[in-house]
Design a protein around this motif. Sequence first.
Motif, PDB file in Angstrom:
ATOM      1  N   THR A   1     -32.585 -27.199  13.378  1.00  0.00           N
ATOM      2  CA  THR A   1     -33.895 -27.668  13.835  1.00  0.00           C
ATOM      3  C   THR A   1     -34.735 -28.046  12.623  1.00  0.00           C
ATOM      4  OG1 THR A   1     -35.017 -25.514  13.747  1.00  0.00           O
ATOM      5  CG2 THR A   1     -33.815 -26.041  15.775  1.00  0.00           C
ATOM      6  N   TRP A   2     -35.639 -28.992  12.839  1.00  0.00           N
ATOM      7  CA  TRP A   2     -36.620 -29.362  11.834  1.00  0.00           C
ATOM      8  C   TRP A   2     -37.967 -29.519  12.533  1.00  0.00           C
ATOM      9  CZ3 TRP A   2     -31.930 -31.680  12.597  1.00  0.00           C
ATOM     10  CH2 TRP A   2     -30.986 -31.583  11.576  1.00  0.00           C
ATOM     11  N   GLY A   3     -39.017 -29.249  11.819  1.00  0.00           N
ATOM     12  CA  GLY A   3     -40.342 -29.441  12.405  1.00  0.00           C
ATOM     13  C   GLY A   3     -40.645 -28.385  13.447  1.00  0.00           C
ATOM     14  N   SER A   4     -41.273 -28.810  14.544  1.00  0.00           N
ATOM     15  CA  SER A   4     -41.775 -27.874  15.557  1.00  0.00           C
ATOM     16  C   SER A   4     -40.882 -27.801  16.786  1.00  0.00           C
ATOM     17  CB  SER A   4     -43.197 -28.278  15.968  1.00  0.00           C
ATOM     18  OG  SER A   4     -44.057 -28.267  14.859  1.00  0.00           O
ATOM     19  N   ALA A   5     -39.572 -27.807  16.587  1.00  0.00           N
ATOM     20  CA  ALA A   5     -38.656 -27.688  17.715  1.00  0.00           C
ATOM     21  C   ALA A   5     -38.920 -26.385  18.468  1.00  0.00           C
ATOM     22  CB  ALA A   5     -37.208 -27.731  17.234  1.00  0.00           C
ATOM     23  N   PRO A   6     -38.982 -26.436  19.821  1.00  0.00           N
ATOM     24  CA  PRO A   6     -39.378 -25.255  20.592  1.00  0.00           C
ATOM     25  C   PRO A   6     -38.334 -24.165  20.709  1.00  0.00           C
ATOM     26  CG  PRO A   6     -38.895 -27.093  22.052  1.00  0.00           C
ATOM     27  CD  PRO A   6     -38.846 -27.636  20.656  1.00  0.00           C
ATOM     28  N   ARG A   7     -37.065 -24.434  20.386  1.00  0.00           N
ATOM     29  CA  ARG A   7     -36.029 -23.402  20.449  1.00  0.00           C
ATOM     30  C   ARG A   7     -35.376 -23.286  19.083  1.00  0.00           C
ATOM     31  NH1 ARG A   7     -35.066 -19.499  23.804  1.00  0.00           N
ATOM     32  NH2 ARG A   7     -32.888 -19.933  24.237  1.00  0.00           N
ATOM     33  N   SER A   8     -34.996 -22.065  18.719  1.00  0.00           N
ATOM     34  CA  SER A   8     -34.489 -21.805  17.380  1.00  0.00           C
ATOM     35  C   SER A   8     -32.999 -22.122  17.255  1.00  0.00           C
ATOM     36  CB  SER A   8     -34.730 -20.340  17.013  1.00  0.00           C
ATOM     37  OG  SER A   8     -34.011 -19.490  17.894  1.00  0.00           O
ATOM     38  N   ARG A   9     -32.554 -22.165  16.009  1.00  0.00           N
ATOM     39  CA  ARG A   9     -31.140 -22.351  15.697  1.00  0.00           C
ATOM     40  C   ARG A   9     -30.332 -21.258  16.390  1.00  0.00           C
ATOM     41  NH1 ARG A   9     -27.690 -20.173  11.809  1.00  0.00           N
ATOM     42  NH2 ARG A   9     -26.162 -21.626  10.916  1.00  0.00           N
ATOM     43  N   GLY A  10     -29.222 -21.650  17.036  1.00  0.00           N
ATOM     44  CA  GLY A  10     -28.375 -20.697  17.732  1.00  0.00           C
ATOM     45  C   GLY A  10     -28.689 -20.533  19.203  1.00  0.00           C
ATOM     46  N   SER A  11     -29.755 -21.165  19.698  1.00  0.00           N
ATOM     47  CA  SER A  11     -30.104 -21.038  21.116  1.00  0.00           C
ATOM     48  C   SER A  11     -29.018 -21.648  21.991  1.00  0.00           C
ATOM     49  CB  SER A  11     -31.442 -21.726  21.405  1.00  0.00           C
ATOM     50  OG  SER A  11     -32.490 -21.089  20.711  1.00  0.00           O
ATOM     51  N   TYR A  12     -28.715 -20.977  23.096  1.00  0.00           N
ATOM     52  CA  TYR A  12     -27.638 -21.387  23.990  1.00  0.00           C
ATOM     53  C   TYR A  12     -28.160 -22.001  25.286  1.00  0.00           C
ATOM     54  CZ  TYR A  12     -23.778 -18.799  21.703  1.00  0.00           C
ATOM     55  OH  TYR A  12     -22.808 -18.347  20.855  1.00  0.00           O
ATOM     56  N   MET A  13     -27.343 -22.908  25.840  1.00  0.00           N
ATOM     57  CA  MET A  13     -27.501 -23.337  27.224  1.00  0.00           C
ATOM     58  C   MET A  13     -26.101 -23.473  27.812  1.00  0.00           C
ATOM     59  SD  MET A  13     -29.593 -26.502  28.993  1.00  0.00           S
ATOM     60  CE  MET A  13     -28.626 -27.833  28.280  1.00  0.00           C
ATOM     61  N   ALA A  14     -25.886 -22.878  28.981  1.00  0.00           N
ATOM     62  CA  ALA A  14     -24.603 -22.991  29.673  1.00  0.00           C
ATOM     63  C   ALA A  14     -24.755 -24.005  30.800  1.00  0.00           C
ATOM     64  CB  ALA A  14     -24.177 -21.643  30.237  1.00  0.00           C
ATOM     65  N   VAL A  15     -23.742 -24.843  30.992  1.00  0.00           N
ATOM     66  CA  VAL A  15     -23.773 -25.876  32.028  1.00  0.00           C
ATOM     67  C   VAL A  15     -22.489 -25.781  32.853  1.00  0.00           C
ATOM     68  CG1 VAL A  15     -23.963 -28.337  32.515  1.00  0.00           C
ATOM     69  CG2 VAL A  15     -25.128 -27.386  30.511  1.00  0.00           C
ATOM     70  N   ALA A  16     -22.640 -25.640  34.153  1.00  0.00           N
ATOM     71  CA  ALA A  16     -21.487 -25.609  35.058  1.00  0.00           C
ATOM     72  C   ALA A  16     -21.131 -27.028  35.494  1.00  0.00           C
ATOM     73  CB  ALA A  16     -21.802 -24.743  36.276  1.00  0.00           C
ATOM     74  N   GLY A  17     -19.923 -27.173  36.002  1.00  0.00           N
ATOM     75  CA  GLY A  17     -19.464 -28.490  36.412  1.00  0.00           C
ATOM     76  C   GLY A  17     -20.299 -29.118  37.512  1.00  0.00           C
ATOM     77  N   ASP A  18     -20.954 -28.280  38.323  1.00  0.00           N
ATOM     78  CA  ASP A  18     -21.776 -28.804  39.407  1.00  0.00           C
ATOM     79  C   ASP A  18     -23.203 -29.132  38.969  1.00  0.00           C
ATOM     80  OD1 ASP A  18     -22.809 -26.281  39.028  1.00  0.00           O
ATOM     81  OD2 ASP A  18     -22.295 -25.528  41.019  1.00  0.00           O
ATOM     82  N   GLY A  19     -23.495 -28.982  37.664  1.00  0.00           N
ATOM     83  CA  GLY A  19     -24.821 -29.312  37.146  1.00  0.00           C
ATOM     84  C   GLY A  19     -25.756 -28.128  37.004  1.00  0.00           C
ATOM     85  N   ALA A  20     -25.373 -26.971  37.536  1.00  0.00           N
ATOM     86  CA  ALA A  20     -26.210 -25.787  37.357  1.00  0.00           C
ATOM     87  C   ALA A  20     -26.239 -25.434  35.876  1.00  0.00           C
ATOM     88  CB  ALA A  20     -25.664 -24.621  38.167  1.00  0.00           C
ATOM     89  N   PHE A  21     -27.381 -24.928  35.402  1.00  0.00           N
ATOM     90  CA  PHE A  21     -27.460 -24.560  33.995  1.00  0.00           C
ATOM     91  C   PHE A  21     -28.302 -23.306  33.812  1.00  0.00           C
ATOM     92  CE2 PHE A  21     -31.230 -27.118  34.630  1.00  0.00           C
ATOM     93  CZ  PHE A  21     -32.202 -26.581  33.784  1.00  0.00           C
ATOM     94  N   ALA A  22     -28.072 -22.646  32.689  1.00  0.00           N
ATOM     95  CA  ALA A  22     -28.820 -21.446  32.332  1.00  0.00           C
ATOM     96  C   ALA A  22     -29.151 -21.517  30.858  1.00  0.00           C
ATOM     97  CB  ALA A  22     -27.994 -20.189  32.623  1.00  0.00           C
ATOM     98  N   GLY A  23     -30.329 -21.051  30.491  1.00  0.00           N
ATOM     99  CA  GLY A  23     -30.748 -21.100  29.105  1.00  0.00           C
ATOM    100  C   GLY A  23     -31.411 -22.409  28.766  1.00  0.00           C
ATOM    101  N   SER A  24     -31.648 -22.616  27.483  1.00  0.00           N
ATOM    102  CA  SER A  24     -32.379 -23.807  27.050  1.00  0.00           C
ATOM    103  C   SER A  24     -32.089 -24.099  25.590  1.00  0.00           C
ATOM    104  CB  SER A  24     -33.888 -23.600  27.248  1.00  0.00           C
ATOM    105  OG  SER A  24     -34.632 -24.653  26.683  1.00  0.00           O
ATOM    106  N   VAL A  25     -31.990 -25.377  25.262  1.00  0.00           N
ATOM    107  CA  VAL A  25     -31.897 -25.782  23.866  1.00  0.00           C
ATOM    108  C   VAL A  25     -33.158 -26.500  23.416  1.00  0.00           C
ATOM    109  CG1 VAL A  25     -29.386 -25.910  23.794  1.00  0.00           C
ATOM    110  CG2 VAL A  25     -30.687 -27.924  24.508  1.00  0.00           C
ATOM    111  N   SER A  26     -33.984 -26.890  24.363  1.00  0.00           N
ATOM    112  CA  SER A  26     -35.252 -27.530  24.014  1.00  0.00           C
ATOM    113  C   SER A  26     -36.130 -27.610  25.241  1.00  0.00           C
ATOM    114  CB  SER A  26     -35.008 -28.920  23.420  1.00  0.00           C
ATOM    115  OG  SER A  26     -36.242 -29.521  23.107  1.00  0.00           O
ATOM    116  N   GLY A  27     -36.249 -28.780  25.830  1.00  0.00           N
ATOM    117  CA  GLY A  27     -37.084 -28.938  27.020  1.00  0.00           C
ATOM    118  C   GLY A  27     -37.095 -30.383  27.467  1.00  0.00           C
ATOM    119  N   GLY A  28     -37.588 -30.604  28.677  1.00  0.00           N
ATOM    120  CA  GLY A  28     -37.765 -31.967  29.175  1.00  0.00           C
ATOM    121  C   GLY A  28     -36.490 -32.773  29.212  1.00  0.00           C
ATOM    122  N   CYS A  29     -36.572 -33.998  28.719  1.00  0.00           N
ATOM    123  CA  CYS A  29     -35.441 -34.920  28.794  1.00  0.00           C
ATOM    124  C   CYS A  29     -34.316 -34.556  27.842  1.00  0.00           C
ATOM    125  CB  CYS A  29     -35.911 -36.350  28.527  1.00  0.00           C
ATOM    126  SG  CYS A  29     -37.000 -36.994  29.817  1.00  0.00           S
TER     127      CYS A  29
END
Length: 333
Positions: free
Chosen positions: A42-70
């Motif tokens: 990350t550089w600047g004011s990224a909202p999630r820190s280095r190492g942050s996880y997001m899991a994504v299932a094949g049906d589109g369900a997800f858990a966690g976050s790597v940032s936000g929005g688009c």
Amino acid sequence: MCVDAIRCDPADMAADDGEVLETALRWMEAGKPVRLAVVLETWGSAPRSRGSYMAVAGDGAFAGSVSGGCVEAAVISEARELEAGEAPRILSFGVEDETAWHVGLPCGGNIRVAVFIPEKALLERITACHAQRIPTALALDLTNGAQSLAEGDAAMDALPKDEEDRFIRVHEAPWTMIIAGAVHISQVLAGMARAAGFAVTVLDPRTAFAQSERFPGVSLVCGEPDEVLAEMTLDRRTALVSLTHVPRLDDAALKMALASEAFYVGALGSTRTHAKRRQRLGSAGIDDEVLDRICAPVGLDIGAKTPAEIAVSILAEIIAARRGKPFGRATRN
């Protein structure tokens, strides 16, 4: 003097990070294809820190976050397109000024994310070690997706540093808060602490206080503090705060905490109450230098009066200790 500094880890394993991996494992056990996304840099004011996880299932369900929005939407799309056997996809998002809002980085931050296929056996080991408070480190080869796991401090210390084509994600035990005393302040503090990423346990031997309906979603143990804490691990990622306002119970909890590596030890009570407490604990053979670890009167001095305000002051002080920030003392009656 309170303990106000602890080791900063390259990737901060909060309680929600563990929940992301546990969710990914449940999906895999249910037969769903799963992809993981992890923040590489990350550089600047990224909202999630280095190492942050997001899991994504094949049906589109997800858990966690790597940032936000688009950014999240773009990562999910890439994850669902990642084919079995394919090397990790490296995604970069960088924006500035007015364009930031369009990709979910309103402060103009920059992030680099890897999307890869996790190995089920390694997730099982990570979550098992996580439950036992054993640190692990997942090494990911960014060129081909190969993964390996180091377990325990010695194995982790032997790992090479990150390289251009190799990313190492350290998993520490979750930050944990143990609250002695199932009192009104504890009800508020427990919920706030969970929202701040702590795994929370409340203990109290008094059955009238230790009622599960008073602490929804929180681990609640009815038992004597010394007996309960003897069965728990109080390490450098553990905070203990005693709020019973009953000398016998507070003293029992504090003795166990002071004999541990807990990064924070706090107790409710006025300056006069704490002076008497120090006398009792000193008579029990605890040195003044050790007693200086107790943060009392507990909480930052923000003029808190109500249970909710006191809970805010306590949580703020614990976060300050966790982040190595200096803090002052409060006054409690």
